[in-house]
Design a protein around this motif. Structure first.
Motif, PDB file in Angstrom:
ATOM      1  N   LEU A 134      -6.428  -0.194  10.579  1.00 26.40           N
ATOM      2  CA  LEU A 134      -6.681   1.196  10.980  1.00 26.40           C
ATOM      3  C   LEU A 134      -7.622   1.244  12.195  1.00 26.40           C
TER       4      LEU A 134
ATOM      5  N   GLY B 236       0.804  -1.225   0.000  1.00 27.82           N
ATOM      6  CA  GLY B 236       0.000   0.000   0.000  1.00 27.82           C
ATOM      7  C   GLY B 236       0.835   1.273   0.000  1.00 27.82           C
ATOM      8  N   GLY B 237       2.068   1.183   0.484  1.00 27.54           N
ATOM      9  CA  GLY B 237       2.929   2.361   0.518  1.00 27.54           C
ATOM     10  C   GLY B 237       2.408   3.457   1.435  1.00 27.54           C
TER      11      GLY B 237
ATOM     12  N   ARG C  80      -3.627  14.695  -2.057  1.00 24.53           N
ATOM     13  CA  ARG C  80      -2.353  14.039  -2.365  1.00 24.53           C
ATOM     14  C   ARG C  80      -2.475  12.527  -2.192  1.00 24.53           C
TER      15      ARG C  80
ATOM     16  N   HIS D  70      -7.511  19.070   5.876  1.00 24.37           N
ATOM     17  CA  HIS D  70      -6.312  18.222   5.899  1.00 24.37           C
ATOM     18  C   HIS D  70      -5.400  18.490   4.714  1.00 24.37           C
TER      19      HIS D  70
ATOM     20  N   ALA E 197     -12.216   6.917   2.808  1.00 27.02           N
ATOM     21  CA  ALA E 197     -10.914   7.562   2.641  1.00 27.02           C
ATOM     22  C   ALA E 197     -10.045   6.773   1.671  1.00 27.02           C
TER      23      ALA E 197
HETATM   24  C1  HEC Z   1       1.063  10.221  -1.351  1.00 27.28           C
HETATM   25  C2  HEC Z   1       0.774  10.301   0.060  1.00 27.28           C
HETATM   26  C3  HEC Z   1      -0.254   9.362   0.662  1.00 27.28           C
HETATM   27  C4  HEC Z   1      -0.306   7.965   0.582  1.00 27.28           C
HETATM   28  C5  HEC Z   1       0.620   7.039  -0.195  1.00 27.28           C
HETATM   29  C6  HEC Z   1      -1.414   7.575   1.416  1.00 27.28           C
HETATM   30  N1  HEC Z   1      -2.020   8.661   1.957  1.00 27.28           N
HETATM   31 FE1  HEC Z   1      -3.600   8.647   3.246  1.00 27.28          FE
HETATM   32  N2  HEC Z   1      -3.688  10.671   3.163  1.00 27.28           N
HETATM   33  C7  HEC Z   1      -2.766  11.493   2.555  1.00 27.28           C
HETATM   34  C8  HEC Z   1      -3.145  12.870   2.756  1.00 27.28           C
HETATM   35  C9  HEC Z   1      -2.389  14.089   2.247  1.00 27.28           C
HETATM   36  C10 HEC Z   1      -4.343  12.857   3.517  1.00 27.28           C
HETATM   37  C11 HEC Z   1      -5.127  14.064   4.011  1.00 27.28           C
HETATM   38  C12 HEC Z   1      -6.373  14.336   3.238  1.00 27.28           C
HETATM   39  C13 HEC Z   1      -6.221  14.725   1.790  1.00 27.28           C
HETATM   40  O1  HEC Z   1      -5.287  15.437   1.405  1.00 27.28           O
HETATM   41  O2  HEC Z   1      -7.102  14.300   1.018  1.00 27.28           O
HETATM   42  C14 HEC Z   1      -4.644  11.452   3.752  1.00 27.28           C
HETATM   43  C15 HEC Z   1      -5.742  11.003   4.479  1.00 27.28           C
HETATM   44  C16 HEC Z   1      -5.911   9.689   4.911  1.00 27.28           C
HETATM   45  C17 HEC Z   1      -6.941   9.241   5.814  1.00 27.28           C
HETATM   46  C18 HEC Z   1      -8.010  10.124   6.456  1.00 27.28           C
HETATM   47  C19 HEC Z   1      -7.614  10.422   7.854  1.00 27.28           C
HETATM   48  C20 HEC Z   1      -8.602  11.324   8.568  1.00 27.28           C
HETATM   49  O3  HEC Z   1      -8.617  11.247   9.800  1.00 27.28           O
HETATM   50  O4  HEC Z   1      -9.337  12.083   7.930  1.00 27.28           O
HETATM   51  C21 HEC Z   1      -6.754   7.910   6.009  1.00 27.28           C
HETATM   52  C22 HEC Z   1      -7.577   6.968   6.880  1.00 27.28           C
HETATM   53  C23 HEC Z   1      -5.645   7.506   5.195  1.00 27.28           C
HETATM   54  N3  HEC Z   1      -5.136   8.627   4.565  1.00 27.28           N
HETATM   55  C24 HEC Z   1      -5.149   6.218   5.123  1.00 27.28           C
HETATM   56  C25 HEC Z   1      -4.197   5.815   4.194  1.00 27.28           C
HETATM   57  C26 HEC Z   1      -3.866   4.424   3.943  1.00 27.28           C
HETATM   58  C27 HEC Z   1      -4.421   3.236   4.698  1.00 27.28           C
HETATM   59  C28 HEC Z   1      -2.953   4.433   2.920  1.00 27.28           C
HETATM   60  C29 HEC Z   1      -2.345   3.237   2.223  1.00 27.28           C
HETATM   61  C30 HEC Z   1      -3.273   2.198   1.752  1.00 27.28           C
HETATM   62  C31 HEC Z   1      -2.692   5.828   2.567  1.00 27.28           C
HETATM   63  N4  HEC Z   1      -3.474   6.625   3.358  1.00 27.28           N
HETATM   64  C32 HEC Z   1      -1.786   6.252   1.613  1.00 27.28           C
HETATM   65  C33 HEC Z   1      -1.639  11.080   1.848  1.00 27.28           C
HETATM   66  C34 HEC Z   1      -1.347   9.775   1.521  1.00 27.28           C
END
Ligand code: HEC
Ligand code: HEC
Length: 249
Positions: free
Chosen positions: A241, A123-124, A221, A169, A157
């Motif tokens: 999670l 998932g990275g 992002r 965020h 999400a």
């Molecule tokens: C490239 C960067 C990136 C990756 C890779 C990434 N995320 Fe995110 N994630 C974010 C960002 C930035 C936000 C904040 C909201 C937005 O910008 O949409 C976020 C928001 C979230 C949220 C919402 C949290 C909240 O409380 O609102 C969750 C849950 C989440 N990510 C889980 C994951 C999971 C699980 C993975 C892997 C399967 C993952 N993310 C991979 C950047 C990333």
């Protein structure tokens, strides 16, 4: 002049806090399912004569009435008083009004252990997020995400980060009066300053008065995991999670 510039910066942020705020509703939903659904049921129809989901209340005409009922209970009945802080009370009342439209969807939870492997591997996720001290500061720390979000929110999400997450965020992009461009995640903000984690993971405090431009990025992002993970892997990640309650901080 300074005053005007400050106002111009503050308005878009304030605007986001009104209207139907998905994070507030999710918070309300979480409190409801933790505190109220034992008696009222997930759809609000388990107490005879009470139909919370219909949005029509026999004993409450206004939001203030609702808040009062929730706080003080209904003497002489099984409806207990609840000690809920005002922010959560607002979220709960908002949720009671929105219950009708809230999808009570069932989210499949897989294995949290496998989910952790996916989180750190395929998932990275750890490339952007941090859990219990491991991973990146770039995006939100998820160490307590299971305590503050419902499984349905977490699934959204992963599937639709574009619509699921709130702009608060999102990353900000600013230009200082000296021309420096800064992007990063907003950590904190008051009337005069804003603190961000910049793209090099450094905490910076910026004076709003020193900024020439300031905007919130429209694009998330976070990539969608609709195609990047199988449904089974998503179920595992969501279970992982959900298990993160912030205990080992
Ligand atoms: C490239 C960067 C990136 C990756 C890779 C990434 N995320 Fe995110 N994630 C974010 C960002 C930035 C936000 C904040 C909201 C937005 O910008 O949409 C976020 C928001 C979230 C949220 C919402 C949290 C909240 O409380 O609102 C969750 C849950 C989440 N990510 C889980 C994951 C999971 C699980 C993975 C892997 C399967 C993952 N993310 C991979 C950047 C990333
Ligand atoms: C121990 C069981 C119990 C719990 C927990 C409980 N309720 Fe109630 N609630 C009742 C009963 C029983 C009634 C009906 C009282 C009556 O009018 O006879 C009621 C009535 C209500 C009413 C008034 C409905 C109307 O038509 O005017 C509201 C609103 C309400 N509850 C909201 C909540 C919320 C929100 C929570 C969680 C914070 C909650 N209740 C927790 C048992 C409970």
């Amino acid at each position: 002049m300074k005053f005007l510039a400050l106002l111009a910066l503050a308005i878009p942020l304030l605007a986001q806090q009104h209207g139907t705020d998905p994070i507030q509703l999710d918070n309300g939903a979480r409190i409801y399912s933790g505190t109220c659904s034992v008696c009222h049921g997930p759809d609000g129809d388990q107490v005879s004569g009470v139909e919370l989901k219909k949005g029509q209340f026999r004993r409450a005409a206004t939001d203030d009435d609702l808040a009062k009922i929730i706080q003080t209970g209904i003497p002489g009945t099984a409806m207990p008083p609840n000690n809920i802080n005002s922010g959560n009370l607002v979220a709960l009342v908002a949720y009671l009004h929105a219950m009708r439209d809230f999808k009570t969807k069932k989210v499949t939870l897989g294995s949290a252990t496998t989910g952790r492997t996916v989180f750190e591997g395929k998932g990275g996720c750890a490339g952007c997020h941090r859990v219990n001290g491991n991973g990146s500061h770039m995006a939100l720390d998820l160490s307590d995400v299971g305590a503050v979000r419902t499984p349905a929110y977490l699934e959204d999400a992963l599937l639709e980060p574009e619509t699921a997450n709130l702009p608060q965020h999102r990353f900000i992009r600013a230009t200082t009066r000296t021309g420096e461009q800064i992007t990063g995640r907003r950590m904190n903000e008051d009337t005069l300053t804003i603190q961000i984690i910049d793209s090099k993971e450094r905490l910076r405090s910026l004076n709003k008065a020193d900024l020439r431009t300031y905007e919130i990025e429209k694009e998330s992002r976070m990539p969608s995991y609709r195609d990047k993970l199988t449904a089974a892997e998503r179920a595992d990640v969501i279970a992982y999670l959900v298990s993160l309650k912030g205990a080992a901080k």
